[in-house]
Design a protein around this motif. Structure first.
Motif, short mmCIF file in Angstrom:
data_model
loop_
_atom_site.label_atom_id
_atom_site.label_comp_id
_atom_site.label_asym_id
_atom_site.label_seq_id
_atom_site.Cartn_x
_atom_site.Cartn_y
_atom_site.Cartn_z
N SER A 69 0.84 -1.19 0.00
CA SER A 69 0.00 0.00 0.00
C SER A 69 0.88 1.24 0.00
CB SER A 69 -0.91 0.00 1.22
OG SER A 69 -0.14 -0.06 2.42
N LEU A 70 0.33 2.33 -0.54
CA LEU A 70 1.09 3.56 -0.72
C LEU A 70 0.26 4.75 -0.26
CD1 LEU A 70 3.48 5.21 -1.92
CD2 LEU A 70 2.32 5.05 -4.15
N THR A 71 0.90 5.63 0.53
CA THR A 71 0.31 6.90 0.93
C THR A 71 1.21 8.02 0.44
OG1 THR A 71 -0.76 6.00 2.90
CG2 THR A 71 -0.30 8.36 2.89
N ILE A 72 0.63 9.00 -0.24
CA ILE A 72 1.37 10.16 -0.72
C ILE A 72 1.00 11.36 0.13
CG2 ILE A 72 1.81 11.71 -2.65
CD1 ILE A 72 2.93 8.94 -3.14
N LEU A 73 1.99 11.98 0.76
CA LEU A 73 1.80 13.18 1.56
C LEU A 73 1.97 14.41 0.68
CD1 LEU A 73 3.87 12.15 4.72
CD2 LEU A 73 1.44 11.76 4.27
N VAL A 74 1.05 15.34 0.80
CA VAL A 74 1.07 16.55 -0.04
C VAL A 74 0.93 17.79 0.85
CG1 VAL A 74 0.03 17.77 -1.98
CG2 VAL A 74 0.02 15.26 -1.94
N ARG B 285 -3.51 6.38 -1.22
CA ARG B 285 -4.04 7.51 -0.48
C ARG B 285 -3.33 8.80 -0.87
NH1 ARG B 285 -2.89 4.26 4.11
NH2 ARG B 285 -4.70 3.29 5.09
N LEU B 286 -4.08 9.88 -0.96
CA LEU B 286 -3.53 11.23 -1.00
C LEU B 286 -3.89 11.90 0.32
CD1 LEU B 286 -3.89 13.84 -3.89
CD2 LEU B 286 -3.89 14.47 -1.49
N VAL B 287 -2.86 12.30 1.06
CA VAL B 287 -3.07 12.97 2.34
C VAL B 287 -2.59 14.40 2.21
CG1 VAL B 287 -2.51 12.99 4.80
CG2 VAL B 287 -2.80 10.80 3.62
N PHE C 54 6.03 11.52 -1.27
CA PHE C 54 5.81 12.97 -1.27
C PHE C 54 5.54 13.44 -2.68
CE2 PHE C 54 7.91 16.88 -2.66
CZ PHE C 54 7.11 17.83 -2.02
N MET C 55 4.56 14.31 -2.82
CA MET C 55 4.39 15.16 -3.99
C MET C 55 4.07 16.56 -3.51
SD MET C 55 2.22 13.03 -6.82
CE MET C 55 2.68 11.34 -7.24
N GLY C 56 4.53 17.56 -4.26
CA GLY C 56 4.09 18.91 -4.00
C GLY C 56 2.72 19.14 -4.62
N ASP C 57 2.10 20.24 -4.22
CA ASP C 57 0.81 20.55 -4.83
C ASP C 57 0.97 21.03 -6.27
OD1 ASP C 57 1.64 23.22 -4.59
OD2 ASP C 57 0.36 23.63 -2.87
N LEU D 81 17.29 14.53 -9.78
CA LEU D 81 16.76 14.76 -8.43
C LEU D 81 15.36 14.17 -8.30
CD1 LEU D 81 17.62 18.47 -7.50
CD2 LEU D 81 18.55 16.40 -6.44
N PRO D 82 15.06 13.53 -7.18
CA PRO D 82 13.70 13.06 -6.90
C PRO D 82 12.85 14.18 -6.30
CG PRO D 82 15.17 12.26 -5.19
CD PRO D 82 16.02 13.04 -6.16
N THR D 83 12.33 15.06 -7.15
CA THR D 83 11.49 16.14 -6.62
C THR D 83 10.16 15.59 -6.11
OG1 THR D 83 10.44 16.68 -8.75
CG2 THR D 83 12.53 17.77 -8.22
N GLN D 84 9.82 14.38 -6.51
CA GLN D 84 8.74 13.59 -5.91
C GLN D 84 9.32 12.21 -5.66
OE1 GLN D 84 7.97 11.15 -8.38
NE2 GLN D 84 9.37 12.32 -9.68
N VAL D 85 8.82 11.51 -4.66
CA VAL D 85 9.49 10.28 -4.23
C VAL D 85 8.51 9.39 -3.49
CG1 VAL D 85 10.19 11.07 -1.92
CG2 VAL D 85 11.68 9.49 -3.17
N ALA D 86 8.83 8.09 -3.45
CA ALA D 86 8.18 7.18 -2.51
C ALA D 86 9.26 6.31 -1.90
CB ALA D 86 7.13 6.31 -3.20
#
Length: 231
Positions: free
Chosen positions: A2-7, A32-34, A90-93, A129-134
């Motif tokens: 399972s994967l949760t992405i924090l934003v 999930r998007l949190v 992580f992802m940015g908005d 660079l991993p500007t977004q990552v898991a």
């Protein structure tokens, strides 16, 4: 898995709504998007409107709390979600997944690594660079954080890259596009958030923290993660 992405997001409720729609259009796993929102955000009402519209969505969550800035916000939220998900990202908005099944590809890569990190092509930095990552949640559980302490906004992706290389456990997926809609590439307008985060002073301060962490603390992180794996 399972994967949760924090934003972490501030001042951009429309971006959050756009990102959620991209999740709907591209996710193939129950990802999930949190959204992590500041309680002093001038656009707080807009965020609450987004949350109200999505209240019945099982994979959308929003947390509202004191403003901590990007790195501390991730460190506040990540340990909790690392107990609920096999991987936390992580992802940015201002990121936008473009590749259908990106989340499945991330999880497959992490499953192959066992412990490690994965990132896609943001169409600006690419592999650099991993500007977004898991990352697998054991990394967060072992170290107690997602970001080196003291990093506020910049050089966080450099730390993730350094950690992945130190572990010899990082995968870049060039054909998985998670676009970074950043003004540096002419894909967004400069706003107060970008202006605050992208100063020479902020870069110099965060770079100093990163270099200290890389020299003095990264080896300890690697040891903690490897001991956690063995335990």
């Amino acid at each position: 898995m399972s994967l949760t992405i924090l934003v972490p997001t501030r001042g951009r409720p429309a971006n959050l709504a756009r990102l959620w729609q991209a999740f709907v259009d591209t996710c193939v796993e129950p990802t999930r998007l949190v959204a992590l929102v500041d309680n002093d955000d001038p656009e707080l009402r807009g965020y609450q409107d987004v949350a109200d519209r999505l209240r019945d969505e099982p994979f959308f969550r929003m947390g509202i709390g004191p403003r901590l800035r990007l790195g501390p916000t991730l460190n506040d939220a990540a340990p909790k979600w690392a107990t609920r998900s096999d991987a936390v990202g992580f992802m940015g908005d201002d990121h936008l997944p473009r590749t259908v099944g990106w989340d499945g590809r991330y999880l497959a890569a992490l499953e192959r690594l066992g412990t490690g990190l994965v990132y896609g092509n943001d169409r600006i930095q690419g592999a650099a660079l991993p500007t977004q990552v898991a990352m697998t949640s054991d990394i967060i559980r072992a170290t107690g954080r997602m970001v080196p302490a003291g990093l506020v906004h910049l050089w966080i992706d450099n730390a993730w890259l350094a950690l992945g290389h130190a572990l010899d456990a990082i995968t870049y997926l060039p054909d998985v596009v998670v676009e970074h809609l950043h003004p540096i590439a002419g894909r967004a307008e400069w706003d107060a958030g970008y202006a605050e985060a992208n100063t020479d002073e902020r870069s110099d301060a965060d770079r100093a923290v990163f270099e200290q962490w890389q020299t003095n603390d990264l080896p300890r992180w690697v040891q903690q993660i490897k001991e956690y794996e063995r335990g």
